[in-house]
Design a protein around this motif. Structure first.
Motif, PDB file in Angstrom:
ATOM      1  N   GLN A 188      -4.344  33.041 -33.848  1.00 46.01           N
ATOM      2  CA  GLN A 188      -3.287  32.301 -35.156  1.00 46.01           C
ATOM      3  C   GLN A 188      -3.555  33.414 -36.289  1.00 46.01           C
ATOM      4  O   GLN A 188      -3.533  33.254 -37.450  1.00 46.01           O
ATOM      5  CB  GLN A 188      -4.061  30.935 -35.545  1.00 46.01           C
ATOM      6  CG  GLN A 188      -3.739  30.103 -34.638  1.00 46.01           C
ATOM      7  CD  GLN A 188      -4.731  28.495 -35.350  1.00 46.01           C
ATOM      8  OE1 GLN A 188      -4.071  28.168 -36.497  1.00 46.01           O
ATOM      9  NE2 GLN A 188      -5.201  28.097 -34.477  1.00 46.01           N
ATOM     10  N   VAL A 192       6.091  33.909 -32.530  1.00 51.60           N
ATOM     11  CA  VAL A 192       5.168  34.395 -33.624  1.00 51.60           C
ATOM     12  C   VAL A 192       5.360  34.513 -34.352  1.00 51.60           C
ATOM     13  O   VAL A 192       6.514  34.820 -35.111  1.00 51.60           O
ATOM     14  CB  VAL A 192       5.344  36.065 -33.018  1.00 51.60           C
ATOM     15  CG1 VAL A 192       5.012  37.813 -33.326  1.00 51.60           C
ATOM     16  CG2 VAL A 192       5.772  36.786 -31.245  1.00 51.60           C
ATOM     17  N   LYS A 242       6.663  33.068 -26.621  1.00 53.69           N
ATOM     18  CA  LYS A 242       6.337  31.949 -27.800  1.00 53.69           C
ATOM     19  C   LYS A 242       6.547  32.677 -29.510  1.00 53.69           C
ATOM     20  O   LYS A 242       6.672  33.594 -29.031  1.00 53.69           O
ATOM     21  CB  LYS A 242       5.289  31.592 -27.326  1.00 53.69           C
ATOM     22  CG  LYS A 242       4.664  31.113 -25.992  1.00 53.69           C
ATOM     23  CD  LYS A 242       3.048  30.549 -25.896  1.00 53.69           C
ATOM     24  CE  LYS A 242       2.528  30.593 -24.934  1.00 53.69           C
ATOM     25  NZ  LYS A 242       1.294  29.587 -24.257  1.00 53.69           N
ATOM     26  N   GLU A 246      -0.792  34.700 -30.941  1.00 56.48           N
ATOM     27  CA  GLU A 246      -1.222  33.841 -30.806  1.00 56.48           C
ATOM     28  C   GLU A 246      -2.509  33.121 -30.583  1.00 56.48           C
ATOM     29  O   GLU A 246      -3.024  31.800 -31.224  1.00 56.48           O
ATOM     30  CB  GLU A 246      -0.439  32.981 -29.389  1.00 56.48           C
ATOM     31  CG  GLU A 246      -0.151  31.739 -29.300  1.00 56.48           C
ATOM     32  CD  GLU A 246       0.262  31.024 -27.548  1.00 56.48           C
ATOM     33  OE1 GLU A 246       0.222  29.845 -27.292  1.00 56.48           O
ATOM     34  OE2 GLU A 246       0.665  32.836 -26.628  1.00 56.48           O
TER      35      GLU A 246
END
Length: 711
Positions: free
Chosen positions: A437, A458, A456, A434
């Motif tokens: 990026q 992926v 979150k 994350e």
């Protein structure tokens, strides 16, 4: 293209040649002694342009011999661009001098553009284009020897239209023949009659190892120069010269002068090369400016009619203008390259070859399919950050690596675009995906479930196992693949597989590859029919591109092919010309004389059978040289000659036989992979002799090596 050659003092001599051209156009000794000025400008000054031509031939021969027509095309395009800029640069002077006056004819303009140059010194540029074309076609179709003989004949024809024109005027047939020639060309000093002989002379030196001693070279230069002086003065006294650019003795003079310049110590200098070109191109403008300034201040007697001072001022202004342009031009500021003259062993990376390979691979793919360069394993030993940065500059926007650490390293060094991790990442490190990026590969369904536990989203690509059985969800297990799509915290942006036998054209392997492709496509069609968005698709690696370039995908993942190398000496279907990007070099540490019966290196595996001269090279298996390379008659290149590796390779050094290389000295550069003169050692050769593949050789290059990036 990295056509590396011994340079000696070539670049310094090019600068001197440019200043000689200025002398030709300013006659510095004319007000002192007309004969002395004739000797300087009409005899010695005629060394300048042939020297430029021979340098071109010297460096261009490897490309012509290897049929590297893309490199030759690029060279001609560069000369054409310089010519176009020069034409525009001198348009104001053309207008001022009345070139476009009442007697202007479009036919004359076309003739000047194609052959004679639109200003008096610009003839060299169209002549070089024509000469390179003729020599390239000649060598590639008829061979070097026939091309050289034809060039001699053409030069002879040119001589009669130049310094030996007095002979022509004695017969009506020859006069009529040359009148016809001069309706096409203003001079025989052009790309047809003048350029080929000197291009081929430079190429002759390039293709052969010089066996002449320095004493022989100097003797030949002195004798031929004296005879040239006699020839020039005699022709002048006979008033035979229509022009004075071409002499018989100029040919041997240039041969010995070029060899002499290679004997002198010197370094490859782009600054001197650029300076020489700029002086050659702009010095007529400096002449105009000096004359105009002298008239304004009423000092024509000093600055114009005193030819020596006139020459000095024009030369100084040309040098200064050239220095300004080379120092402050955007191209000059773009990238400074440290050639690391004192390091023990290093890798040279040809960035132009890298860009060329990317364009070649993109060319054979469908227009909608984009490259996803694989820069894992330090970009196969080429330097991941520098390679990715160069490809990013070239417009590529997605990269592939093997590990999380590799992806993070790229991000920390400013690499933009998408980065796909092809391998496994520990779920404990998902925060880094994350943060940086990065896109993660789903290696199987249980792994997808672990990724889905991250709180979150992926970003992922799903790897499909179509038969290699390394990573991926089995292509036949459609239910598991669908479940991956249903994982709420996974953002599926693509799907891919890998072709395990795409490098083979054996019937059985081709059938297996086609089965992999068919299964992948069928699976994609089923998913789309059920309403799943499969994202970007990719299945081709290097050999998938080279042997199956027409596959309908969004990305293709070039690895080893991007670097101008194949895994082995494989046959491929695609018509593509790739250039090796990497060269590997080291230095001579010391030289020894050994006697018959003495042994070399560990294990006493090599015994001298006669007196030998050996050299120790500063590279070993800790730097990535396979230890068993010595077993298969391997060699390195030194002074454009093969030097066999003898004895076992050590951790930090290896030994070579240099008995036949008389010019060897301590600190000389040795080429392990790359081009030296007309010889080349390919990575494929090293891999074959070591019983492995090029991928292992390149990715195994050691961390002690320095990297030099050339553009």
């Amino acid at each position: 293209m990295g056509h590396s050659k011994i340079t000696g003092a070539l670049d310094l001599f090019r600068l001197l040649a440019a200043l000689l051209v200025v002398a030709v156009h300013t006659s510095p000794l004319y007000t002192m002694d007309e004969t002395a000025d004739f000797v300087l400008t009409r005899i010695i000054g005629r060394f300048a342009v042939p020297f430029f031509i021979m340098v071109t031939g010297y460096f261009l021969y490897t490309a012509i011999a290897k049929r590297d027509n893309a490199y030759i095309k690029g060279f001609v395009l560069k000369i054409g661009t310089i010519y176009l800029i020069s034409i525009i640069l001198f348009l104001p002077i053309n207008f001022y001098s009345g070139y476009f006056g009442e007697k202007f004819l479009w036919g004359d303009l076309i003739k000047d553009i194609l052959f004679d140059g639109t200003f008096y010194h610009l003839w060299y540029l169209p002549a070089m284009i024509l000469g390179v074309f003729l020599v390239t076609v000649g060598i590639q179709r008829f061979g070097f020897t026939i091309s050289f003989l034809v060039a001699i004949l053409l030069y002879g024809i040119g001589l009669l239209g130049d310094s030996y024109y007095g002979i022509v005027q004695q017969t009506d047939i020859l006069t009529s023949f040359y009148d016809m020639i001069f309706t096409l060309f203003e001079y025989t000093r052009n790309g047809l009659f003048f350029i080929p002989i000197y291009l081929l002379l430079g190429m002759a030196i390039s293709k052969s190892n010089n066996r002449l001693s320095t004493k022989q070279i100097v003797t030949g230069l002195v004798i031929s120069s004296v005879l040239l002086l006699i020839e020039g003065l005699l022709l002048n006294s006979l008033s035979w010269q229509r022009h004075d650019s071409m002499y018989i003795l100029l040919v041997p003079c240039m041969y010995f002068l070029f060899l002499f310049s290679l004997q002198l110590p010197g370094k490859n200098s782009k600054t001197l090369r650029d300076l020489s070109l700029i002086i050659y191109l702009i010095h007529p403008w400096m002449i105009v400016l000096v004359r105009g300034f002298a008239k304004v201040i009423d000092q024509e007697q000093l600055f114009i009619y005193n030819n020596f001072i006139h020459y000095l001022i024009v030369s100084f202004l040309s040098l200064f203008a050239g220095w300004i342009l080379t120092k402050f031009s955007p191209k000059g500021r773009k990238r400074k390259i440290d050639l690391l003259p004192d390091n023990r062993a290093w890798v040279e990376i040809d960035l132009a070859a890298l860009r060329h390979n990317a364009k070649e691979l993109q060319r054979i793919l469908p227009s909608h399919c984009q490259l996803m360069p694989v820069v894992k394993a330090n970009a196969y030993g080429h330097g991941d950050v520098a390679i990715a940065r160069e490809l990013m500059r070239a417009g590529l926007k997605m990269f592939a690596v093997a590990t999380l650490a590799e992806g993070v390293r790229l991000r920390q060094n400013g690499i933009k675009g998408d980065i796909l991790i092809l391998g496994y990442t520990n779920p404990k490190e998902l925060a880094s995906l994350e943060k940086y990026q990065l896109i993660q590969t789903v290696v199987d369904f249980p792994y997808a479930l672990m990724l889905n536990q991250y709180p979150k989203k992926v970003r992922v690509h799903i790897k499909i196992d179509t038969g290699m059985h390394r990573l991926g969800v089995n292509v036949e297990n459609l239910a598991e693949i669908e479940k991956v799509f249903e994982c709420k915290n996974l953002k599926v942006e693509g799907m891919f597989s890998h072709l395990s036998t795409a490098d083979s054209l054996a019937d059985e392997d081709v059938r297996f590859t086609q089965k992999q492709i068919q299964q992948f496509n069928q699976m994609i069609d089923l998913l789309k029919a059920k309403g799943y968005h499969t994202g970007k698709l990719h299945i081709q690696g290097s050999y998938g591109i080279l042997n199956y370039p027409d596959l309908v995908c969004d990305y293709a993942r070039p690895g080893i092919a991007l670097y101008g190398v194949l895994s082995a000496d494989d046959k491929i279907r695609a018509s593509v010309h790739l250039k090796p990007v990497l060269s590997l070099k080291a230095r001579i540490a010391l030289i020894k004389e050994i006697q018959p019966g003495e042994v070399i290196s560990y294990g006493r595996q090599f015994t001298a059978k006669s007196n030998m001269k050996i050299a120790t090279v500063t590279i070993g298996y800790a730097d990535g040289i396979p230890r068993r390379l010595y077993e298969n008659n391997a060699y390195v290149m030194l002074h454009s000659k093969r030097a066999p590796i003898i004895g076992r390779i050590c951790m930090d050094q290896l030994m070579i036989d240099v008995s036949h290389i008389h010019e060897v000295e301590n600190n000389d550069v040795v080429t392990i992979i790359g081009v030296d003169g007309t010889e080349q050692i390919r990575c494929e050769d090293i891999a074959r002799q070591s019983g492995t593949i090029t991928n292992e050789i390149l990715s195994g290059l050691g961390p002690r090596l320095d990297y030099v990036y050339l553009d």
